[in-house]
Design an enzyme around this catalytic site. Sequence first.
Site, PDB file in Angstrom:
ATOM      1  CB  CYS A   1      65.680  59.125  36.303  1.00  0.00           C
ATOM      2  SG  CYS A   1      65.054  57.420  35.974  1.00  0.00           S
TER       3      CYS A   1
ATOM      4  CD  GLU B   1      68.374  56.118  36.276  1.00  0.00           C
ATOM      5  OE1 GLU B   1      67.890  55.294  36.186  1.00  0.00           O
ATOM      6  OE2 GLU B   1      68.675  56.861  35.458  1.00  0.00           O
TER       7      GLU B   1
END
Length: 156
Positions: A91, A60
């Site tokens: 994330c 991510e």
Amino acid sequence: MHKSELHQSLMTVALEEAQAAAARDEVPIGAILVRRDSGEIVARAGNRTIEKHDPSAHAEMEVIREICLREGAQRIPDYDLYVTLEPCPMCAAAISFARIGTVYFGARDPKSGGITSDVDLYSKPQIHHKPHIVGGILEEACGLILKDFFQRKRRS
């Protein structure tokens, strides 16, 4: 193409990135960023924490960094994220800071996830931007690649 088929198709691309990560002996998590208005995949990555010697090089984070750098922006609200595993708290925070519109994820992570676990970062009042969340897309396949990877690790 029906909306659920589209989501499955896009998650399949994220799964390809997870498979590539596994081939590099990285934890097999893949992510893609999609431009919301066109559906175009603009960035794709798998985990690279070992390769880059960087604990923040999650899939991510890699796609967010790529597009932010390309656009010269810290916020990318015109994009949606597809990721094979529920994002971790790090994330999830970066997704919020980047103002990503929707997070589509495959497998849930009840132990370390930042969205549906006890952490549930987006339920906290300190988080200003709360993206829309859609979980469980190709959940079985997304979970199986992780399960197989860690079973192989335990055997070796």
